[in-house]
Design an enzyme around this catalytic site. Structure first.
Site, mmCIF file in Angstrom:
data_model
loop_
_atom_site.group_PDB
_atom_site.id
_atom_site.type_symbol
_atom_site.label_atom_id
_atom_site.label_comp_id
_atom_site.label_asym_id
_atom_site.label_seq_id
_atom_site.Cartn_x
_atom_site.Cartn_y
_atom_site.Cartn_z
ATOM 1 N N LYS A 13 82.106 -88.568 -3.198
ATOM 2 C CA LYS A 13 82.772 -89.877 -3.307
ATOM 3 C C LYS A 13 81.886 -90.881 -4.047
ATOM 4 O O LYS A 13 82.355 -91.592 -4.917
ATOM 5 C CB LYS A 13 83.088 -90.461 -1.916
ATOM 6 C CG LYS A 13 84.062 -89.659 -1.096
ATOM 7 C CD LYS A 13 84.533 -90.447 0.123
ATOM 8 C CE LYS A 13 83.435 -90.854 1.078
ATOM 9 N NZ LYS A 13 82.947 -89.804 1.987
ATOM 10 N N ARG A 84 89.604 -95.412 6.853
ATOM 11 C CA ARG A 84 89.321 -94.149 7.528
ATOM 12 C C ARG A 84 90.173 -93.987 8.783
ATOM 13 O O ARG A 84 90.113 -92.955 9.437
ATOM 14 C CB ARG A 84 87.854 -94.101 7.929
ATOM 15 C CG ARG A 84 86.948 -93.356 6.958
ATOM 16 C CD ARG A 84 85.532 -93.551 7.422
ATOM 17 N NE ARG A 84 84.608 -92.521 7.076
ATOM 18 C CZ ARG A 84 83.718 -92.603 6.085
ATOM 19 N NH1 ARG A 84 83.718 -93.647 5.294
ATOM 20 N NH2 ARG A 84 82.841 -91.643 5.894
ATOM 21 N N ARG A 155 69.006 -88.689 3.655
ATOM 22 C CA ARG A 155 69.650 -89.678 4.532
ATOM 23 C C ARG A 155 69.495 -89.265 5.995
ATOM 24 O O ARG A 155 69.595 -88.087 6.300
ATOM 25 C CB ARG A 155 71.147 -89.748 4.188
ATOM 26 C CG ARG A 155 71.518 -90.939 3.358
ATOM 27 C CD ARG A 155 72.901 -90.807 2.803
ATOM 28 N NE ARG A 155 73.953 -90.610 3.813
ATOM 29 C CZ ARG A 155 75.238 -90.606 3.541
ATOM 30 N NH1 ARG A 155 75.646 -90.806 2.304
ATOM 31 N NH2 ARG A 155 76.138 -90.424 4.471
ATOM 32 N N ARG A 166 80.870 -85.048 11.201
ATOM 33 C CA ARG A 166 81.516 -85.870 10.173
ATOM 34 C C ARG A 166 82.695 -85.148 9.525
ATOM 35 O O ARG A 166 83.708 -85.769 9.206
ATOM 36 C CB ARG A 166 80.482 -86.323 9.140
ATOM 37 C CG ARG A 166 79.646 -87.492 9.675
ATOM 38 C CD ARG A 166 78.284 -87.577 9.031
ATOM 39 N NE ARG A 166 78.351 -87.885 7.617
ATOM 40 C CZ ARG A 166 77.370 -87.587 6.755
ATOM 41 N NH1 ARG A 166 76.292 -86.970 7.166
ATOM 42 N NH2 ARG A 166 77.490 -87.918 5.498
HETATM 43 P P1 AMP Z 1 79.957 -92.405 3.995
HETATM 44 O O1 AMP Z 1 78.788 -92.857 3.186
HETATM 45 O O2 AMP Z 1 81.265 -92.882 3.464
HETATM 46 O O3 AMP Z 1 79.932 -90.918 4.272
HETATM 47 O O4 AMP Z 1 79.823 -93.135 5.427
HETATM 48 C C1 AMP Z 1 78.692 -92.916 6.231
HETATM 49 C C2 AMP Z 1 78.973 -93.355 7.657
HETATM 50 O O5 AMP Z 1 79.283 -94.758 7.689
HETATM 51 C C3 AMP Z 1 80.162 -92.680 8.324
HETATM 52 O O6 AMP Z 1 79.807 -91.421 8.893
HETATM 53 C C4 AMP Z 1 80.539 -93.717 9.382
HETATM 54 O O7 AMP Z 1 79.640 -93.651 10.466
HETATM 55 C C5 AMP Z 1 80.284 -95.041 8.661
HETATM 56 N N1 AMP Z 1 81.488 -95.568 7.955
HETATM 57 C C6 AMP Z 1 81.668 -95.663 6.616
HETATM 58 N N2 AMP Z 1 82.873 -96.173 6.314
HETATM 59 C C7 AMP Z 1 83.476 -96.414 7.502
HETATM 60 C C8 AMP Z 1 84.764 -96.913 7.863
HETATM 61 N N3 AMP Z 1 85.682 -97.246 6.940
HETATM 62 N N4 AMP Z 1 85.050 -97.028 9.184
HETATM 63 C C9 AMP Z 1 84.151 -96.689 10.135
HETATM 64 N N5 AMP Z 1 82.937 -96.199 9.864
HETATM 65 C C10 AMP Z 1 82.586 -96.042 8.556
#
Ligand code: AMP
Length: 206
Positions: A13, A84, A155, A166
């Protein structure tokens, strides 16, 4: 111009959103990146991220709305990682209405689980500028960012245990979200196991 990029962990993404945002000359807004920034000073959020849990709809929406109200988003934005949950769809519709904007396309990136594990366990991020590196796009010098010379680190939520959580969370929550956008005729599903540029080209072809 509003593009939403969605997909499970390590579906690419971030990288794909960057390419699309650069091509369209609009900012790439990643809720994951916004949260990782806040997590540096907020222990509660940091713990949730480390456990691979979602942040509450209200908190993440407030953070996102503040960001989308900034001047650089006036022409539009590529949104990565939001919505999400079903509630976040509603919240996003409300925000977009206030901003007088409409979604052009929702792009879903699909990657087989084995590749997700491989990508996640080998990817690193620049601690200075945030650029990501991985098996498909390694840095020229090991652990050094090509762009800014910063140090590359794994990370904290990129562990085998968190990845499974996840992936499961994404599967559980994404079905209805994708269905919602499919019904609206906005969804484009793309196989994201290949190269970034081709994927974006394919995804944005009208
Ligand atoms: P990502 O970088 O998009 O994989 O997001 C990393 C982490 O951030 C996720 O595993 C969630 O813990 C949190 N996160 C990101 N976007 C959201 C969202 N829209 N709603 C809730 N938690 C989020």
């Amino acid at each position: 111009m509003v593009y939403i990029i969605t997909g499970g962990p390590a579906s690419g993404k971030g990288t794909r959103s960057d390419i699309l945002a650069n091509a369209l000359q609009i900012p790439h807004i990643s809720t994951g990146d916004l949260l990782r920034g806040i997590a540096q000073t907020d222990k509660n959020i940091q713990e949730k991220l480390t456990r691979g849990e979602l942040i509450s709809d209200e908190i993440i929406t407030k953070i996102l709305e503040e960001r989308l109200n900034k001047e650089d988003c006036e022409k539009g934005f590529v949104l990565d990682g939001y919505p999400r949950t079903l509630k976040q769809i509603d919240y996003l519709n409300q925000i977009l209405e206030k901003l007088n904007k409409k979604i052009d396309r929702v792009i879903e990136l699909v990657v087989p689980d084995e590749l997700v594990y491989k990508r996640i366990l080998e990817r690193k991020k620049c601690i200075r500028c945030g650029r990501m590196y991985g098996i498909d796009f390694p840095s020229k010098i090991k652990n050094v960012c090509d762009k800014c010379g910063g140090k590359l680190e794994v990370r904290t939520d990129d562990t085998k245990e968190t990845v499974k959580k996840r992936i499961d969370t994404y599967r559980e929550n994404s079905k209805e979200i994708l269905e919602y956008y499919r019904k609206k005729g906005l969804l484009k599903t793309v196989d994201a196991s290949g190269h970034s540029e081709r994927i974006i080209q394919e995804a944005t072809e009208a």
